[in-house]
Every structure is written in structure tokens, then in C-alpha cells.
Design a protein around this motif. Structure first.
Motif, PDB file in Angstrom:
ATOM      1  N   MET A   1      21.747 106.002  84.925  1.00  0.00           N
ATOM      2  CA  MET A   1      22.841 105.036  84.855  1.00  0.00           C
ATOM      3  C   MET A   1      22.427 103.727  85.495  1.00  0.00           C
ATOM      4  O   MET A   1      22.620 102.649  84.966  1.00  0.00           O
ATOM      5  CB  MET A   1      24.076 105.596  85.560  1.00  0.00           C
ATOM      6  N   PHE A   2      21.873 103.808  86.728  1.00  0.00           N
ATOM      7  CA  PHE A   2      21.332 102.646  87.393  1.00  0.00           C
ATOM      8  C   PHE A   2      19.838 102.844  87.530  1.00  0.00           C
ATOM      9  O   PHE A   2      19.348 103.963  87.531  1.00  0.00           O
ATOM     10  CB  PHE A   2      21.976 102.457  88.776  1.00  0.00           C
ATOM     11  N   SER A   3      19.115 101.757  87.682  1.00  0.00           N
ATOM     12  CA  SER A   3      17.673 101.839  87.795  1.00  0.00           C
ATOM     13  C   SER A   3      17.213 101.068  89.020  1.00  0.00           C
ATOM     14  O   SER A   3      17.536  99.891  89.181  1.00  0.00           O
ATOM     15  CB  SER A   3      17.006 101.270  86.540  1.00  0.00           C
ATOM     16  N   ASN A   4      16.501 101.759  89.892  1.00  0.00           N
ATOM     17  CA  ASN A   4      15.957 101.136  91.082  1.00  0.00           C
ATOM     18  C   ASN A   4      14.577 101.719  91.298  1.00  0.00           C
ATOM     19  O   ASN A   4      14.434 102.911  91.556  1.00  0.00           O
ATOM     20  CB  ASN A   4      16.859 101.407  92.286  1.00  0.00           C
ATOM     21  N   HIS A   5      13.541 100.893  91.177  1.00  0.00           N
ATOM     22  CA  HIS A   5      12.177 101.374  91.268  1.00  0.00           C
ATOM     23  C   HIS A   5      11.600 101.230  92.673  1.00  0.00           C
ATOM     24  O   HIS A   5      10.429 101.502  92.882  1.00  0.00           O
ATOM     25  CB  HIS A   5      11.288 100.637  90.260  1.00  0.00           C
ATOM     26  N   TYR A   6      12.431 100.785  93.618  1.00  0.00           N
ATOM     27  CA  TYR A   6      11.945 100.689  94.985  1.00  0.00           C
ATOM     28  C   TYR A   6      11.809 102.100  95.576  1.00  0.00           C
ATOM     29  O   TYR A   6      12.661 102.959  95.361  1.00  0.00           O
ATOM     30  CB  TYR A   6      12.901  99.860  95.848  1.00  0.00           C
ATOM     31  N   PRO A   7      10.745 102.349  96.333  1.00  0.00           N
ATOM     32  CA  PRO A   7      10.546 103.691  96.888  1.00  0.00           C
ATOM     33  C   PRO A   7      11.588 104.037  97.949  1.00  0.00           C
ATOM     34  O   PRO A   7      12.129 103.165  98.628  1.00  0.00           O
ATOM     35  CB  PRO A   7       9.137 103.624  97.489  1.00  0.00           C
ATOM     36  N   THR A   8      11.866 105.308  98.076  1.00  0.00           N
ATOM     37  CA  THR A   8      12.797 105.785  99.088  1.00  0.00           C
ATOM     38  C   THR A   8      12.211 105.556 100.478  1.00  0.00           C
ATOM     39  O   THR A   8      11.027 105.807 100.697  1.00  0.00           O
ATOM     40  CB  THR A   8      13.069 107.283  98.890  1.00  0.00           C
ATOM     41  N   LEU A  57      30.106 107.316  92.875  1.00  0.00           N
ATOM     42  CA  LEU A  57      29.459 107.135  94.166  1.00  0.00           C
ATOM     43  C   LEU A  57      28.005 107.610  94.170  1.00  0.00           C
ATOM     44  O   LEU A  57      27.139 106.962  94.755  1.00  0.00           O
ATOM     45  CB  LEU A  57      30.250 107.868  95.251  1.00  0.00           C
ATOM     46  N   THR A  58      27.737 108.742  93.522  1.00  0.00           N
ATOM     47  CA  THR A  58      26.369 109.268  93.523  1.00  0.00           C
ATOM     48  C   THR A  58      25.383 108.327  92.835  1.00  0.00           C
ATOM     49  O   THR A  58      24.306 108.064  93.381  1.00  0.00           O
ATOM     50  CB  THR A  58      26.332 110.660  92.872  1.00  0.00           C
ATOM     51  N   PRO A  59      25.674 107.798  91.625  1.00  0.00           N
ATOM     52  CA  PRO A  59      24.750 106.817  91.032  1.00  0.00           C
ATOM     53  C   PRO A  59      24.565 105.566  91.890  1.00  0.00           C
ATOM     54  O   PRO A  59      23.468 105.002  91.937  1.00  0.00           O
ATOM     55  CB  PRO A  59      25.407 106.475  89.689  1.00  0.00           C
ATOM     56  N   MET A  60      25.624 105.154  92.573  1.00  0.00           N
ATOM     57  CA  MET A  60      25.499 103.985  93.446  1.00  0.00           C
ATOM     58  C   MET A  60      24.567 104.271  94.612  1.00  0.00           C
ATOM     59  O   MET A  60      23.704 103.442  94.965  1.00  0.00           O
ATOM     60  CB  MET A  60      26.878 103.554  93.941  1.00  0.00           C
ATOM     61  N   MET A  61      24.713 105.456  95.219  1.00  0.00           N
ATOM     62  CA  MET A  61      23.821 105.827  96.318  1.00  0.00           C
ATOM     63  C   MET A  61      22.396 105.997  95.819  1.00  0.00           C
ATOM     64  O   MET A  61      21.431 105.640  96.507  1.00  0.00           O
ATOM     65  CB  MET A  61      24.319 107.123  96.974  1.00  0.00           C
ATOM     66  N   ASP A  62      22.257 106.537  94.619  1.00  0.00           N
ATOM     67  CA  ASP A  62      20.938 106.708  94.026  1.00  0.00           C
ATOM     68  C   ASP A  62      20.240 105.363  93.850  1.00  0.00           C
ATOM     69  O   ASP A  62      19.037 105.227  94.099  1.00  0.00           O
ATOM     70  CB  ASP A  62      21.077 107.425  92.683  1.00  0.00           C
ATOM     71  N   PHE A  63      21.000 104.370  93.442  1.00  0.00           N
ATOM     72  CA  PHE A  63      20.445 103.034  93.259  1.00  0.00           C
ATOM     73  C   PHE A  63      20.063 102.402  94.602  1.00  0.00           C
ATOM     74  O   PHE A  63      18.988 101.806  94.746  1.00  0.00           O
ATOM     75  CB  PHE A  63      21.454 102.151  92.535  1.00  0.00           C
ATOM     76  N   LEU A  64      20.930 102.551  95.587  1.00  0.00           N
ATOM     77  CA  LEU A  64      20.697 101.909  96.879  1.00  0.00           C
ATOM     78  C   LEU A  64      19.571 102.563  97.670  1.00  0.00           C
ATOM     79  O   LEU A  64      18.825 101.881  98.381  1.00  0.00           O
ATOM     80  CB  LEU A  64      21.985 101.929  97.707  1.00  0.00           C
TER      81      LEU A  64
END
Length: 217
Positions: A1-8, A57-64
């Protein structure tokens, strides 16, 4: 849904072993929403707490939080899979979800709820079933012990999909067939609803494969 390629972040990866337990906390969401609705007489929309948490909330946290790009090596995977902690977590999902399903069924059949409240309740429990039961069962049915495979089949039975235990192992991994006649994998450009209908129509496949396996095993 969201895409964030920054490492955890590293500090978050260090918490990973403990975060796996969050799956049991998620199963508390229907209990919390029920308590808010019945105990505190809040708006009926609080019963949508579970899908709201999972789909918003979960996709938002996944992105952040970023993407965890570090996977264990084959040796580390084998070592981790033998540790009691990692073997026990998926097994415990079976009795936990069974208890939740029994309790939620009791609530659904005894509470004098309106149509919207009933829809919210069914959606919440069904969503958890798809996440807890099917995902965890997929891992358990690949295991070697009878207990783990039994728990996998038990979880699948609770979401009315016991045939997946045979379809996935005997067909997807052994025969490795995905044809237009028998669809076991969703094509990249096929919508979920079209795929769902094709899978529903192919439910007899599991019983056919089970019969073939018993005959030649």
C-alpha cells in the motif's frame, strides 16, 4: 500500500524476536472494541477497531519504520527454526485463535446488536482469521513434526480452508502446476476477487489430490 525503501533502524531490528509476540496482542483488539462498545456504550464504529488498525495504522507504521533488508543466512534459519521460542509461537496461535473464535461466536449469538455492529464484528474476526490462521498455518504445514502440521490444519479448518493443506503441499510444491484450468497461484495482474472465485470453484482439487496421494503413497 505504501512504499518506503529506507532500511529499518538497528534498534528496531534488535527488538524483532519480541515483536513476533505482537500477533497475540492483535487478537486482543476485538475484546477491546467489544468492551468499549458494550461496557462504555461508545459508538458502534468502535467495533471496526480491528480492521482500522490492520488496514490503516499498520501500513502507516510499515511506511514510517522502513523495510528490514537483512535476512538470516540458511544456517541461521535452520538454527532459529530449532529454537523452542520460535517453534512455540506459531503453535500457540492455534489454541489462541480457537478461544477467540469460540468467544466471538458466543458474543455474536447472544448480543442484541444491529446490522452494522454484526457486520463490523464478522469483518473483524474474519480479518484476524485471514492473518493469524492462514499465514501461520502456511508455515506450520511445512514443518516436520505431527504437532505442528496438526496445528496448521486445525487453523485452516477454523477459516473453512482445510483443503489448502493438501493443495499447497501436494500440488504447489510437489506437482508444481499452475494452469488456466487449475489456478493455485494468483497472476500478477489478476484482481483478488477474480482469483478468489477461481480458487473457490477449484476446492474439489484438494480432495482429488488427497485421493491420488493415498493411492500412490
Amino acid at each position: 500500500m505504501f512504499s518506503n525503501h529506507y532500511p529499518t533502524p538497528g534498534w528496531l531490528r534488535s527488538l524483532k524476536p519480541f515483536l513476533y509476540c505482537s500477533i497475540f496482542l492483535l487478537m486482543l483488539l476485538p475484546i477491546i472494541s467489544w468492551q468499549w462498545f458494550e461496557g462504555h456504550k461508545m459508538n458502534v464504529y468502535v467495533l471496526f477497531l480491528t480492521p482500522a488498525f490492520l488496514f490503516i495504522l499498520t501500513p502507516m507504521m510499515d511506511f514510517l519504520l522502513g523495510r528490514d533488508q537483512i535476512n538470516p543466512t540458511d544456517y541461521e534459519s535452520r538454527t532459529l527454526s530449532m529454537m523452542p521460542y520460535y517453534r512455540l509461537l506459531p503453535i500457540l496461535c492455534a489454541p489462541t485463535y480457537a478461544a477467540l473464535l469460540c468467544w466471538s461466536t458466543y458474543i455474536f449469538t447472544t448480543m442484541d446488536w444491529g446490522f452494522l455492529a454484526q457486520i463490523a464484528w464478522l469483518f473483524s474476526i474474519g480479518t484476524l482469521g485471514g492473518m493469524v490462521a492462514i499465514n501461520v498455518a502456511h508455515e506450520l504445514i511445512h514443518k516436520n513434526s505431527n504437532l505442528e502440521r496438526f496445528c496448521g490444519g486445525f487453523l485452516l479448518s477454523m477459516v473453512c480452508y482445510p483443503g489448502f493443506k493438501i493443495e499447497h503441499i501436494r500440488h504447489h510444491h510437489v506437482i508444481r502446476i499452475n494452469t488456466e484450468l487449475i489456478k493455485i497461484s494468483r497472476d500478477f495482474d489478476v484482481g483478488i476477487f477474480v482469483f478468489f472465485m477461481s480458487m473457490t470453484l477449484n476446492k474439489p482439487l484438494a480432495f482429488f489430490l488427497g485421493k491420488i496421494h493415498r493411492k500412490f503413497a
